[in-house]
Design a protein around this motif. Structure first.
Motif, PDB file in Angstrom:
ATOM      1  N   MET A 130      21.283  23.229  13.951  1.00  0.00           N
ATOM      2  CA  MET A 130      21.420  24.382  14.838  1.00  0.00           C
ATOM      3  C   MET A 130      21.359  25.698  14.073  1.00  0.00           C
ATOM      4  SD  MET A 130      21.721  23.122  17.878  1.00  0.00           S
ATOM      5  CE  MET A 130      22.350  24.509  18.798  1.00  0.00           C
ATOM      6  N   GLU A 131      20.607  25.715  12.989  1.00  0.00           N
ATOM      7  CA  GLU A 131      20.497  26.957  12.225  1.00  0.00           C
ATOM      8  C   GLU A 131      19.874  28.053  13.079  1.00  0.00           C
ATOM      9  OE1 GLU A 131      18.633  28.590   7.998  1.00  0.00           O
ATOM     10  OE2 GLU A 131      18.087  26.618   8.780  1.00  0.00           O
ATOM     11  N   ASN A 132      18.898  27.698  13.894  1.00  0.00           N
ATOM     12  CA  ASN A 132      18.270  28.633  14.826  1.00  0.00           C
ATOM     13  C   ASN A 132      18.725  28.309  16.250  1.00  0.00           C
ATOM     14  OD1 ASN A 132      16.691  29.938  12.806  1.00  0.00           O
ATOM     15  ND2 ASN A 132      15.286  28.174  12.855  1.00  0.00           N
ATOM     16  N   SER A 133      18.961  29.363  17.032  1.00  0.00           N
ATOM     17  CA  SER A 133      19.377  29.153  18.421  1.00  0.00           C
ATOM     18  C   SER A 133      18.235  28.590  19.246  1.00  0.00           C
ATOM     19  CB  SER A 133      19.852  30.474  19.023  1.00  0.00           C
ATOM     20  OG  SER A 133      18.793  31.422  19.000  1.00  0.00           O
ATOM     21  N   ILE A 134      18.594  27.946  20.331  1.00  0.00           N
ATOM     22  CA  ILE A 134      17.606  27.342  21.231  1.00  0.00           C
ATOM     23  C   ILE A 134      17.578  28.166  22.513  1.00  0.00           C
ATOM     24  CG2 ILE A 134      16.902  25.265  22.461  1.00  0.00           C
ATOM     25  CD1 ILE A 134      18.571  23.646  20.500  1.00  0.00           C
ATOM     26  N   SER A 135      16.478  28.815  22.759  1.00  0.00           N
ATOM     27  CA  SER A 135      16.353  29.618  23.975  1.00  0.00           C
ATOM     28  C   SER A 135      16.282  28.708  25.195  1.00  0.00           C
ATOM     29  CB  SER A 135      15.102  30.491  23.897  1.00  0.00           C
ATOM     30  OG  SER A 135      14.896  31.152  25.125  1.00  0.00           O
TER      31      SER A 135
END
Length: 798
Positions: A130-135
């Motif tokens: 989850m290093e990058n958010s999920i739109s």
């Protein structure tokens, strides 16, 4: 790995909500594909469970990259799965984690060092799933994993090029995450598609779908119903060119959500506009009525939501524009009260009063804004008003317009130092100054307390020079809301609270200078004056010393007085008939209202005749000439002559009663009454009586009229009698030398016991088995320095 990319996801039909389309029409092929996808998972909406909307929480995360054709094989391969603990936040736009993967590495090091706390996450790459958010726009589908060999309590999020698995601790949390994710995803899409509408018939259809979704959601949270309202509110604020029919259609569509929710501020503005432009629309009656009823019943603070108050105000004005006019408003007020004698909703009255006060204030807003740069009340009090050298605390009288006013004033007695006429189109104020008044003014120049309302009306440059002429619209608003105040005063259960709310006189000075307003409000003050309850008519007096109350404003000489003293006599009658037959009240009348009292007595008013007799009986008037003038006034009418003769008889009896002689101790037999005590005291002289016992008799507060005539009384025993608060107040003013008082088992309360603080000679006080409170007891101890013996057993202070 970036899950917010749009690799084919922006145009893929799977990004559109599978169950209900948004601002577009789906083809039959797309609909069949969606239906096939839905049949693989159970429908949890039918299980009757309710959940709170999740904003954040701890959950296990696993991400699998795979081509779609091998999805089922990869999901069943346990050796490919690796789970990471994350604290996931459901934001408005995306799904994000607050857990850094570096923390997992630190946990691993801590475990290798000997620690056993936490879950160990070992990875060769410290990146984290989850290093990058999920739109939400990248999430193509959210579903439960329910087939064989699927992870337990797991959700599957389908994203471009992969799958995100979320594993909860139990089935309830899993379902809660599922419904929360579904809700966030749908709301995000509705916000996006409704931000750029194309065809309003499609917009209306989508609004209805949005409302149905909120009503049928298994989530129970305030934001579930508020979110659609905010979306519609923003839509309306950004599109102001809608037709009236569009307005009404949107209002009807969102009506089900308004039954249990307050409209947001922007939506209130939209409703206000509709009330002003189409007050006769059926939407006002059918849709807005339950909304306003809910606001009045449940709102706790209009200060936090001023537009709710404005919407309520505009709704009532819209009702007033109907053919029946005030009859419709009256029916609405009655519906808010209810059919019974007691209103079941405690917030309705204060909310209605708040709406009325705000509406009345708006009528005079033009005049109020015109004095923005005028000095404050304290500056006026301290003599900072340069253009007006008049000072507060002067006698004031409101006169009718007369062309001969100035010429009449020129012929006044030479005892008046100066006469100043302040003229406007509606207000003519005569100010009289004498040497004594000038001395008082000089002594009060340095006082920081605010002047009373009469003084403000006299010295304020705005009120003394401007004409209060309202516009037609303001005049209609004023008439409507003053009429509502009249309606509120007609309900017996509302009248005490209404009197308390209006006691501080919460109206602007401009309203009090407006003859129409004070004339209409007079009905409300009259209702207070007719009410026999002390908590109602006591609110006619000022809220604190140094301030004017309704009694002063509507008495002769007050700025609101427009009669010959009828309301003044009514107010004095009710106040004197309860617990205010005291020297203090009579003294204030003698100092400020002696002229009006004598004039009304000269015209045969029985209450004023009684007032003058009491002034003579209690030696309120010290000046001999004034006493002779009062006697002449009494003898000029039949009722006055009769009462004065009775006063003379009582004075002769009192002189005989107080003549030295008689017993020093006296005990009345058990079961004696007030009449028995009066008969006994009329039998001779009791000037030496120091100790009187009325214990276990049937005397009441009425016997206080006889007890105060005993000049030498020092000990009084009222044990187990019906002597109450009214009698106690009378004793406290006249028997100031009383030393011993026994009130054991009497019905006295804090209201009467507080009056004992003026009896500084008390050294023994028995309040056993009374309704004494701890606060009153502490107050009495502080104010009675000679009190040595106190009995408070079986009270709250014990």
């Amino acid at each position: 790995m970036d899950f917010t990319g749009s690799s084919g996801g922006g145009s893929d039909h799977r990004q559109i909500e599978e169950s209900k389309p948004l601002l577009g029409e789906m083809s039959a092929t797309e609909g069949s594909k969606m239906g096939a996808a839905r049949c693989r998972r159970p429908l949890l909406h039918c299980n009757g469970m309710r959940y709170k909307l999740l904003q954040e929480g701890d959950i296990q995360v696993c991400v699998i990259r795979h081509p779609r054709t091998f999805l089922s094989k990869i999901l069943t391969s346990k050796f490919l799965r690796r789970w990471e603990p994350h604290h996931v936040t459901l934001a408005d736009n995306n799904l994000a984690s607050a857990t850094a993967w570096g923390a997992c590495v630190l946990q691993s090091l801590a475990l290798l060092a000997g620690s056993t706390a936490g879950t160990v996450c070992i990875s060769s790459k410290p990146t984290g799933y989850m290093e990058n958010s999920i739109s939400y726009s990248a999430i193509e589908d959210v579903q439960l994993l329910s087939w064989e060999n699927a992870p337990k309590y797991c959700l599957q999020l389908t994203i471009p090029g992969g799958t995100v698995l979320l594993q909860a601790a139990n089935s309830y949390l899993r379902d809660q995450w599922f419904h929360s994710l579904q809700w966030k995803k749908k709301i995000y899409k509705y916000k996006k598609v409704l931000s750029n509408p194309s065809r309003w018939e499609v917009v209306l259809k989508e609004i209805r779908t949005l409302v149905d979704m909120a009503l049928n959601s298994p989530l129970q949270d305030d934001s579930i119903h508020q979110a659609p309202l905010e979306i519609v509110s923003k839509l309306l604020s950004e599109n102001t060119n809608l037709t009236t029919q569009d307005h009404e259609s949107i209002i009807v569509a969102i009506a089900p959500l308004l039954e249990n929710n307050h409209p947001p501020p922007d939506l209130c503005e939209f409703f206000c506009k509709h009330c002003r432009e189409r007050p006769r629309s059926m939407v006002v009656i059918e849709v807005f009525t339950p909304v306003v009823q809910r606001i009045l019943k449940h709102n706790m603070d209009f200060g936090k939501c001023p537009r709710l108050r404005l919407f309520t105000q505009e709704y009532i004005l819209a009702l007033n524009e109907l053919n029946a006019g005030m009859e419709v408003v009256k029916k609405f007020i009655h519906s808010m009260h209810g059919p019974t004698g007691q209103c079941p909703h405690p917030r309705v009255l204060p909310n209605l009063v708040a709406v009325c006060l705000a509406a009345i204030y708006s009528c005079y807003e033009e005049f109020i804004n015109s004095r923005d740069n005028s000095p404050s009340l304290k500056e006026i009090r301290n003599g900072c008003q340069q253009q007006c050298d008049r000072k507060p605390n002067l006698p004031l009288r409101l006169l009718h317009t007369s062309p001969d006013l100035v010429s009449q004033e020129a012929t006044l007695s030479e005892s008046r130092l100066k006469s100043v006429i302040v003229t406007s189109n509606e207000i003519h104020v005569e100010v009289e100054r004498n040497n004594t008044a000038n001395q008082k003014m000089t002594a009060n120049v340095g006082n920081d307390s605010e002047p009373n309302l009469i003084d403000c009306l006299m010295v304020s440059p705005t009120c003394s020079t401007m004409s209060i002429e309202l516009s037609a619209q303001a005049d209609r608003i004023l008439g409507c809301y003053v009429e509502i105040l009249k309606m509120l005063s007609d309900y017996d259960d509302w009248r005490p609270a209404l009197a308390s709310l209006l006691q501080p006189i919460p109206f602007p000075k401009e309203a009090l200078a407006h003859e129409k307003f004070t004339k209409e409000l007079k009905y409300v003050i009259q209702r207070f004056a007719e009410d026999p309850r002390q908590e109602v008519h006591s609110c006619l007096l000022s809220v604190r010393a140094g301030k004017d109350g309704w009694f002063q404003l509507y008495s002769p000489g007050g700025v609101a007085c427009d009669d010959d003293g009828e309301l003044f006599a009514s107010m004095v009658h009710i106040l004197m008939g309860s617990c205010y037959k005291t020297k203090k009240f009579l003294l204030s009348l003698a100092e400020n209202k002696l002229g009006p009292c004598m004039l009304l007595a000269l015209r045969g008013n029985q209450t004023m005749v009684e007032i003058l007799c009491l002034m003579l009986e209690y030696n309120i008037i010290d000046n001999n000439d004034t006493q002779l003038q009062i006697i002449s006034t009494l003898e000029s009418t039949d009722v006055g002559k009769r009462m004065y003769e009775q006063l003379c008889d009582r004075q002769r009896e009192l002189k005989e009663l107080q003549r030295k002689g008689g017993p020093t101790r006296l005990t009345l037999p058990s079961k004696s009454t007030d009449a028995d005590l009066a008969r006994l005291l009329s039998s001779g002289s009791f000037g030496n009586l120091e100790n009187l016992s009325l214990a276990f008799t049937n005397v009441t507060s009425a016997c206080a009229e006889h007890l105060i005539k005993l000049p030498s009384l020092k000990q009084l025993n009222l044990w187990s009698t019906q002597f109450g608060d009214a009698g106690l107040r009378l004793l406290s003013e006249h028997l100031t030398m009383l030393q011993v008082l026994n009130l054991c088992e009497t019905p006295v309360t804090d209201a009467g016991l507080l009056a004992l603080s003026s009896m500084k000679s008390l050294c023994s006080l028995n309040m056993n088995s009374t309704k004494l409170s701890a606060d009153t007891y502490e107050d009495l101890k502080a104010k009675l320095p000679n009190l040595k013996e106190v009995d408070v057993r079986y009270t709250e202070a014990w």
